[in-house]
Motif scaffolding. Structure first.
Motif, mmCIF file in Angstrom:
data_model
loop_
_atom_site.group_PDB
_atom_site.id
_atom_site.type_symbol
_atom_site.label_atom_id
_atom_site.label_comp_id
_atom_site.label_asym_id
_atom_site.label_seq_id
_atom_site.Cartn_x
_atom_site.Cartn_y
_atom_site.Cartn_z
ATOM 1 N N ALA A 164 20.639 -53.921 -5.940
ATOM 2 C CA ALA A 164 21.534 -53.953 -4.772
ATOM 3 C C ALA A 164 22.514 -55.116 -4.866
ATOM 4 O O ALA A 164 22.875 -55.720 -3.869
ATOM 5 N N GLY B 171 26.248 -56.739 -6.985
ATOM 6 C CA GLY B 171 27.660 -56.352 -7.062
ATOM 7 C C GLY B 171 27.869 -55.045 -7.818
ATOM 8 O O GLY B 171 28.626 -54.173 -7.376
ATOM 9 N N ALA B 172 27.196 -54.886 -8.974
ATOM 10 C CA ALA B 172 27.378 -53.663 -9.758
ATOM 11 C C ALA B 172 26.851 -52.465 -8.970
ATOM 12 O O ALA B 172 27.479 -51.389 -8.953
ATOM 13 N N ARG C 196 14.504 -54.498 -4.638
ATOM 14 C CA ARG C 196 13.377 -55.313 -4.164
ATOM 15 C C ARG C 196 13.698 -55.981 -2.834
ATOM 16 O O ARG C 196 12.809 -56.357 -2.110
ATOM 17 N N ARG C 197 14.981 -56.120 -2.511
ATOM 18 C CA ARG C 197 15.330 -56.695 -1.201
ATOM 19 C C ARG C 197 15.889 -55.587 -0.311
ATOM 20 O O ARG C 197 17.018 -55.114 -0.501
ATOM 21 N N LYS D 74 19.460 -55.936 1.544
ATOM 22 C CA LYS D 74 20.678 -55.736 0.747
ATOM 23 C C LYS D 74 20.849 -54.256 0.418
ATOM 24 O O LYS D 74 21.955 -53.717 0.430
ATOM 25 N N THR E 203 23.447 -49.643 -16.698
ATOM 26 C CA THR E 203 24.744 -50.357 -16.714
ATOM 27 C C THR E 203 24.747 -51.500 -17.737
ATOM 28 O O THR E 203 25.806 -52.006 -18.095
ATOM 29 N N GLY F 87 25.386 -48.624 -21.002
ATOM 30 C CA GLY F 87 26.395 -49.390 -20.272
ATOM 31 C C GLY F 87 27.672 -49.602 -21.074
ATOM 32 O O GLY F 87 28.707 -49.956 -20.503
ATOM 33 N N PHE G 103 31.441 -50.105 -19.706
ATOM 34 C CA PHE G 103 32.159 -51.322 -20.091
ATOM 35 C C PHE G 103 33.517 -50.968 -20.707
ATOM 36 O O PHE G 103 34.550 -51.564 -20.380
HETATM 37 P P1 NAP Z 1 23.829 -59.185 -9.308
HETATM 38 O O1 NAP Z 1 24.923 -59.142 -8.283
HETATM 39 O O2 NAP Z 1 23.148 -60.460 -9.599
HETATM 40 O O3 NAP Z 1 22.699 -58.120 -8.824
HETATM 41 C C1 NAP Z 1 21.530 -57.874 -9.549
HETATM 42 C C2 NAP Z 1 20.589 -56.972 -8.744
HETATM 43 O O4 NAP Z 1 19.431 -56.776 -9.542
HETATM 44 C C3 NAP Z 1 20.119 -57.590 -7.435
HETATM 45 O O5 NAP Z 1 19.890 -56.578 -6.515
HETATM 46 C C4 NAP Z 1 18.807 -58.243 -7.854
HETATM 47 O O6 NAP Z 1 17.890 -58.394 -6.808
HETATM 48 C C5 NAP Z 1 18.275 -57.197 -8.813
HETATM 49 N N1 NAP Z 1 17.275 -57.758 -9.710
HETATM 50 C C6 NAP Z 1 17.408 -58.843 -10.515
HETATM 51 N N2 NAP Z 1 16.254 -59.048 -11.187
HETATM 52 C C7 NAP Z 1 15.383 -58.094 -10.785
HETATM 53 C C8 NAP Z 1 14.032 -57.779 -11.097
HETATM 54 N N3 NAP Z 1 13.361 -58.528 -11.978
HETATM 55 N N4 NAP Z 1 13.452 -56.722 -10.508
HETATM 56 C C9 NAP Z 1 14.136 -55.980 -9.598
HETATM 57 N N5 NAP Z 1 15.424 -56.227 -9.242
HETATM 58 C C10 NAP Z 1 16.042 -57.263 -9.834
HETATM 59 O O7 NAP Z 1 24.335 -58.639 -10.705
HETATM 60 P P2 NAP Z 1 25.425 -57.477 -10.942
HETATM 61 O O8 NAP Z 1 26.773 -58.064 -11.066
HETATM 62 O O9 NAP Z 1 25.215 -56.432 -9.944
HETATM 63 O O10 NAP Z 1 25.018 -56.988 -12.391
HETATM 64 C C11 NAP Z 1 23.861 -56.166 -12.578
HETATM 65 C C12 NAP Z 1 23.898 -55.522 -13.932
HETATM 66 O O11 NAP Z 1 25.031 -54.687 -14.055
HETATM 67 C C13 NAP Z 1 23.986 -56.520 -15.087
HETATM 68 O O12 NAP Z 1 22.970 -56.227 -15.983
HETATM 69 C C14 NAP Z 1 25.320 -56.256 -15.719
HETATM 70 O O13 NAP Z 1 25.240 -56.350 -17.138
HETATM 71 C C15 NAP Z 1 25.593 -54.832 -15.337
HETATM 72 N N6 NAP Z 1 27.054 -54.582 -15.292
HETATM 73 C C16 NAP Z 1 27.551 -53.805 -16.280
HETATM 74 C C17 NAP Z 1 28.904 -53.533 -16.294
HETATM 75 C C18 NAP Z 1 29.458 -52.679 -17.404
HETATM 76 O O14 NAP Z 1 30.671 -52.607 -17.535
HETATM 77 N N7 NAP Z 1 28.638 -52.024 -18.182
HETATM 78 C C19 NAP Z 1 29.763 -54.023 -15.308
HETATM 79 C C20 NAP Z 1 29.207 -54.821 -14.299
HETATM 80 C C21 NAP Z 1 27.836 -55.086 -14.301
HETATM 81 P P3 NAP Z 1 17.901 -59.746 -5.930
HETATM 82 O O15 NAP Z 1 19.105 -59.655 -5.043
HETATM 83 O O16 NAP Z 1 16.612 -59.650 -5.196
HETATM 84 O O17 NAP Z 1 17.945 -60.888 -6.890
#
Ligand code: NAP
Length: 502
Positions: free
Chosen positions: A353, A355-356, A376-377, A380, A436, A459, A463
């Motif tokens: 939950a 940004g992605a 998990r939250r 959000k 992703t 992903g 990307f």
């Molecule tokens: P983010 O804003 O930090 O969000 C991460 C999410 O994952 C949060 O909901 C977090 O929960 C949850 N999380 C983290 N660790 C966890 C765990 N051990 N078990 C369960 N949930 C967990 O990050 P984001 O920007 O959304 O990025 C997330 C992923 O998207 C990254 O891996 C990134 O590589 C990928 N992404 C890929 C692209 C692409 O172009 N392919 C573009 C953007 C992002 P909490 O809030 O509880 O910490």
């Protein structure tokens, strides 16, 4: 100024054999090469290397450096021995030598003339803790004994520092300025557009922070063709070192023969970066963690969808320096999925939950999918579900549910935790799994899905598609998606090979 090239390859190793091997590699690309004699383990090794150097024919202009520890180098011997090594280096074919101000200031000029008079002198000053306070006075001190050139290298903690240094040095005769530190990487490359720009690029071992390797400076950035006309783009984030966007976007500019460069900006202070957009002439930039939300307050206009998602990953700098924000992660998701799932009327689960997850949820909802969120939250997850009229699915209930697709939007499984998966094999009751994460290409989650005969999407697809959309926003031309994918896959394969070799 020193040699024909503005890019100076740096050869630095602890033994003579490795120095020679690096020198041969350097000669394939560079016509100006610095030999860091102070990196050699001891005086014997320096003498051995210089003896072997004397036996070779030189294809490049060589600059010998034997910097003492007091000036940030590695040489532990006396000043007398340092000067003898530099004299031997000149006899072995080095046209230039670098003498730090700490040595130059206390050596009688007559002694330097007798020992090193055949070589051309670069007097250097290094500031590893920050910018020197009075640049003009410092330059006058360095020029006191009329060297052939002077060099000022200073740690820069902001882009503003980089510009101060650049403004002072560029256009000043026989003067090299080098910004040091990770923030300085773009400034190092952009200095090459100036007539007296100069950048050190190590063959193997970086000798100062912020250096770009010889391979990357030519291979990724093609920095030898940077001029004042080159359009400047980049990606901002913290950390930024692992981003593959420079490989992807620079490959795109090369494929379309556009005179543009795309640089990684390590941005700790967003205001410093925004204040540098106009002075540095930046035309557009990608935004990554942790700035995707924070950048919004600096924008003049924001695409309505990006505003609703609450995250901007692309900024175009329009006329009069106005900043216009977009979200192309959203486009990336749709491009990655549209040919594989009929999204309209489908039921898709998003895990995570952040940004992605928000971008994925908006994209899927817009395409007509019923969006389910599991995170998990709960709070959000509920907020995203509310924003896209989706629903929450409790983690423990996943095994009883069926989805057309499951999307992982958590970092679980990303390098260096590639042995983890956010879901277990039995949770995957679906036709398709989309992760992703793009590093590694095949995450643990995708491996589990494949073993169950479920279609998978990496992903990398998202990307490449979000990068292609950025290219199109900035240039108005169709993106060369094939070349962009190739550049990303090549970089990922190289990383995998290096990891395996360790
Ligand atoms: P983010 O804003 O930090 O969000 C991460 C999410 O994952 C949060 O909901 C977090 O929960 C949850 N999380 C983290 N660790 C966890 C765990 N051990 N078990 C369960 N949930 C967990 O990050 P984001 O920007 O959304 O990025 C997330 C992923 O998207 C990254 O891996 C990134 O590589 C990928 N992404 C890929 C692209 C692409 O172009 N392919 C573009 C953007 C992002 P909490 O809030 O509880 O910490």
């Amino acid at each position: 100024m020193i040699g024909e090239d503005k890019i100076c390859a740096v050869v630095a190793a602890s033994d003579a054999g490795s120095m020679l091997r690096q020198l041969m590699l350097a000669e394939k690309k560079a016509r100006t090469i610095e030999l860091r004699l102070d990196w050699l383990a001891n005086d014997q090794e320096i003498s051995l290397f210089l003896a072997r150097l004397a036996d070779r024919r030189h294809k490049a202009t060589l600059l010998a450096t034997c910097r003492r520890r007091i000036a940030g180098g590695r040489y532990r011997g006396s000043i007398a021995k340092q000067l003898v090594h530099l004299a031997d280096a000149i006899r072995a074919g080095c046209a230039w030598y670098d003498l730090e101000i700490e040595t130059a200031a206390i050596c009688p000029p007559e002694l330097i003339q007798v020992l090193l008079g055949e070589g051309r002198q670069l007097v250097s000053a290094h500031f590893f803790k920050g910018m020197p306070p009075k640049l003009p006075a410092l330059a006058r001190r360095l020029e006191h004994r009329k060297p052939d050139a002077i060099k000022i290298a200073a740690r820069t903690d902001s882009l503003r520092d980089c510009q101060t240094l650049a403004k002072f040095g560029h256009g000043r005769r026989n003067t090299i300025v080098i910004p040091m530190g990770d923030i300085a990487l773009p400034a190092r490359i952009l200095s090459l557009s100036e007539p007296n720009g100069f950048a050190y690029a190590p063959v193997e071992n970086a000798t100062a922070s912020g250096q770009i390797s010889l391979e990357d400076i030519y291979g990724i950035y093609r920095a030898d063709r940077v001029s004042r006309a080159t359009r400047i783009y980049g990606v901002i984030g913290n950390p930024i070192g692992h981003s593959l966007s420079p490989q992807q976007l620079n490959a795109a500019f090369a494929a379309r023969e556009i005179d543009a460069i795309y640089l990684p900006f390590l941005v700790e202070d967003l205001a410093d970066f925004v204040g540098s957009i106009a002075p540095m002439g930046i035309r557009g930039f990608s935004v990554t963690i942790p700035h995707k939300e924070r950048i919004i307050k600096y924008l003049d206009r924001c695409d309505p969808l990006a505003e609703r998602i609450g995250a901007v990953n692309t900024v175009a700098v329009l006329g009069a320096g106005k900043l216009y924000g977009y979200n192309t992660d959203y486009i990336g998701v749709l491009e990655a999925l549209k040919s594989r799932v009929r999204l309209h009327g489908s039921r898709v689960l998003i895990v995570g939950a952040g940004g992605a997850a928000r971008a994925v949820a908006f994209a899927l909802a817009q395409a007509g999918a019923a969006v389910c969120i599991s995170a998990r939250r709960q709070k959000k997850a509920q907020a995203i579900a509310n924003a896209v009229r989706g629903s929450l699915v409790h983690w423990g209930r996943l095994r009883q549910e069926f989805f057309d697709a499951i999307v992982n939007a958590t970092p679980v499984g990303m390098y260096p935790f590639e042995d983890q998966s956010p879901l277990e094999a039995n949770d995957l009751n679906c036709r398709l799994v989309f992760d992703t994460i793009y590093r590694p290409r095949k995450t643990k989650l995708l491996q589990l899905a494949e073993r169950r005969g479920i279609e998978t999407v990496s992903g990398v697809e998202m990307f490449v598609a979000q990068g292609a959309a950025q290219f199109e926003i900035w240039t108005g031309q169709p993106a060369p998606a094939g070349q962009m994918r190739r550049a990303v896959l090549d970089a990922l394969q190289r990383e995998e090979r290096m990891r395996e070799a360790k």
